[in-house]
Design a protein around this motif. Structure first.
Motif, short mmCIF file in Angstrom:
data_model
loop_
_atom_site.label_atom_id
_atom_site.label_comp_id
_atom_site.label_asym_id
_atom_site.label_seq_id
_atom_site.Cartn_x
_atom_site.Cartn_y
_atom_site.Cartn_z
N THR A 1 16.15 19.06 15.04
CA THR A 1 16.22 18.39 13.74
C THR A 1 17.66 18.34 13.27
N VAL A 2 17.99 17.24 12.65
CA VAL A 2 19.33 17.04 12.08
C VAL A 2 19.17 16.76 10.59
N ALA A 3 19.97 17.41 9.78
CA ALA A 3 20.01 17.12 8.34
C ALA A 3 21.45 16.82 7.96
N VAL A 4 21.67 15.68 7.32
CA VAL A 4 23.00 15.27 6.87
C VAL A 4 22.99 15.21 5.35
N MET A 5 23.86 16.02 4.74
CA MET A 5 23.90 16.10 3.27
C MET A 5 25.30 15.78 2.76
N PRO A 6 25.42 14.99 1.68
CA PRO A 6 26.75 14.75 1.12
C PRO A 6 27.29 16.02 0.48
N GLU A 7 28.58 16.26 0.65
CA GLU A 7 29.18 17.42 0.00
C GLU A 7 29.19 17.18 -1.51
N ALA A 8 28.71 18.15 -2.27
CA ALA A 8 28.62 18.00 -3.72
C ALA A 8 29.84 18.63 -4.38
N GLU A 9 30.38 17.91 -5.37
CA GLU A 9 31.48 18.48 -6.15
C GLU A 9 30.88 19.32 -7.28
N GLU A 10 31.74 20.09 -7.93
CA GLU A 10 31.26 20.97 -8.99
C GLU A 10 30.61 20.18 -10.12
N VAL A 11 31.11 18.94 -10.35
CA VAL A 11 30.54 18.13 -11.43
C VAL A 11 29.15 17.61 -11.07
N ASP A 12 28.83 17.59 -9.75
CA ASP A 12 27.52 17.08 -9.31
C ASP A 12 26.41 18.11 -9.50
N VAL A 13 26.77 19.38 -9.40
CA VAL A 13 25.77 20.45 -9.43
C VAL A 13 26.23 21.56 -10.37
N GLU A 14 25.36 21.93 -11.31
CA GLU A 14 25.65 23.08 -12.17
C GLU A 14 25.18 24.33 -11.44
N LEU A 15 26.13 25.17 -11.07
CA LEU A 15 25.80 26.37 -10.30
C LEU A 15 26.13 27.61 -11.12
N ASP A 16 25.08 28.38 -11.43
CA ASP A 16 25.26 29.63 -12.17
C ASP A 16 25.51 30.75 -11.16
N MET A 17 26.71 31.33 -11.23
CA MET A 17 27.06 32.37 -10.26
C MET A 17 26.18 33.60 -10.39
N ASN A 18 25.51 33.75 -11.54
CA ASN A 18 24.58 34.88 -11.70
C ASN A 18 23.35 34.71 -10.80
N ASP A 19 23.11 33.46 -10.36
CA ASP A 19 21.97 33.19 -9.46
C ASP A 19 22.34 33.42 -8.00
N CYS A 20 23.60 33.78 -7.74
CA CYS A 20 24.08 33.92 -6.37
C CYS A 20 24.30 35.39 -6.01
N LYS A 21 23.77 35.77 -4.87
CA LYS A 21 23.96 37.14 -4.38
C LYS A 21 24.76 37.08 -3.08
N PHE A 22 25.87 37.81 -3.05
CA PHE A 22 26.73 37.83 -1.86
C PHE A 22 26.59 39.16 -1.13
N ASP A 23 26.41 39.07 0.19
CA ASP A 23 26.47 40.25 1.06
C ASP A 23 27.55 40.00 2.09
N VAL A 24 28.29 41.05 2.44
CA VAL A 24 29.30 40.91 3.48
C VAL A 24 28.87 41.72 4.70
N PHE A 25 29.23 41.22 5.86
CA PHE A 25 28.87 41.94 7.09
C PHE A 25 29.92 41.66 8.14
N ARG A 26 29.85 42.39 9.22
CA ARG A 26 30.83 42.27 10.28
C ARG A 26 30.52 41.04 11.15
N ALA A 27 31.54 40.21 11.32
CA ALA A 27 31.34 39.00 12.12
C ALA A 27 31.04 39.35 13.56
N SER A 28 30.25 38.51 14.21
CA SER A 28 29.93 38.71 15.63
C SER A 28 30.17 37.42 16.37
N GLY A 29 30.38 37.53 17.65
CA GLY A 29 30.62 36.31 18.43
C GLY A 29 31.51 36.60 19.61
#
Length: 358
Positions: free
Chosen positions: A201-229
């Motif tokens: 499956t392929v999904a193509v989405m337009p990149e949204a600017e900040e004015v296009d989407v209201e994003l509340d950072m309180n709704d975002c949870k960040f976790d950091v981990f060690r990169a692999s590869g």
């Protein structure tokens, strides 16, 4: 149509006047908006001016034919008359297409997701080939490809790849690629020589600017981990990889392509905005179901859009019933003929829909 074209010429002249003002660059936002509007209107204005010029040529030729008695001159005038009439017909069609409503996202960069579907390792291998196809197409257009996250299967296949393509008009060209891509071929692991069918499956989405989407950072949870590869500085040595969870929607995005944790966070947020924007656009499309049915499919991930048949060396796009026997060049990124055919079919469907409305 011609009343609208006259209005557009007036607006184009107003824009040119504003752009000639000495203080226009003081307000960069206004300046960029005027430049974009000028670029959008210029092809329409040029075509309409040529249309009016050809109409005048027809009138002049008819008038001169009525007065001209020399047969050689009359033949030349008839040729010019027929040429102008033919060009007028072409320009009328061009103007109809130019006046079709444009997609506001057409000029945007894109976020692309490729996921292996039915077929296990064979699907993952095909996903990697389709990624390369788009990367080669981007290279031909001098667009930049940025990998966001990659989940490999160990034998060169991609279980999932998320990447960005940055370039003018990327969405306008590749928005028709969303959907199910099917491959038919004999896998290298198949000893009996039987043809297998796998899907991605392929999904193509337009990149949204900040004015296009209201994003509340309180709704975002960040976790950091060690990169692999596979190798590289900072892989397996620093906690630079980022996992972003959007709590209201449950969307999870991982990014470990950059060595910097901040850069990975920024990329993850760009992908999240694109996904949220796509959800919002889907709601609008559902509300405009009738209009969407008149267009070539551009977003349904469950829609089987194309088959790549390796034994026969052909690619078939099922939406427009187009088959091309040039699989090798298409897999090498030469997909412009497919894209042009999809754009033409979409424009024809929109024109037909407009004519039915009137």
């Amino acid at each position: 149509m011609f009343d609208r074209l006259e209005d557009l010429i007036i607006r184009f002249e107003e824009i040119m006047g504003e752009l000639n003002e000495p203080t226009v660059t003081n307000d960069q936002t206004r300046f960029r908006k005027l430049m974009k509007e000028q670029n959008d209107l210029a092809p329409i204005v040029d075509a309409y001016k040529e249309y009016k010029s050809q109409k005048q040529n027809v009138e002049d030729s008819v008038s001169m034919l009525e007065e001209e008695s020399d047969e050689e001159m009359r033949e030349l005038l008839k040729e010019e008359l027929n040429s102008s009439k033919a060009r007028i017909t072409e320009l009328e069609q061009e103007l109809k297409i130019l006046l079709l409503p444009t997609d506001p996202n057409d000029d945007k960069n894109i976020v692309v997701e490729i996921r292996g579907g039915a077929g296990g390792d064979e699907a993952a291998l095909f996903a990697a080939e389709i990624y390369r196809m788009y990367a080669r197409y981007a290279e031909r257009n001098r667009w930049k490809v940025e990998m966001i996250s990659l989940n490999e299967n160990g034998i060169g296949g991609f279980k999932e790849a998320v990447f960005m393509i940055n370039g003018q008009g990327a969405f306008s060209k590749l928005k028709y690629e969303s959907g199910v891509h099917r491959v038919q071929r004999v896998p290298e692991t198949e000893s009996g020589g039987r043809i297998h069918t796998s899907t991605i499956t392929v999904a193509v989405m337009p990149e949204a600017e900040e004015v296009d989407v209201e994003l509340d950072m309180n709704d975002c949870k960040f976790d950091v981990f060690r990169a692999s590869g596979n190798g590289g500085q900072c892989v397996n040595t620093t906690d630079s990889a980022v996992r972003l969870t959007h709590i209201p929607t449950g969307i999870v995005i991982s990014c470990q392509d950059e060595k910097s944790q901040l850069k990975n966070k920024d990329k993850a947020l760009r992908v999240l905005r694109a996904k949220l924007y796509e959800l919002e656009c889907a709601k609008q499309h559902d509300a405009e179901a009738e209009a969407r049915r008149s267009q070539v499919g551009t977003g349904d991930r469950s829609e089987k859009i194309r088959t790549y048949n390796f034994p026969q060396g052909r690619v078939t796009d099922h939406r427009i019933k187009l088959t091309l026997h040039k699989l090798d060049s298409i897999m090498d990124g030469e997909i412009q003929e497919l894209i042009d055919s999809l754009i033409a079919a979409d424009q024809a469907a929109k024109l037909s829909n407009l004519q039915e409305q009137y």
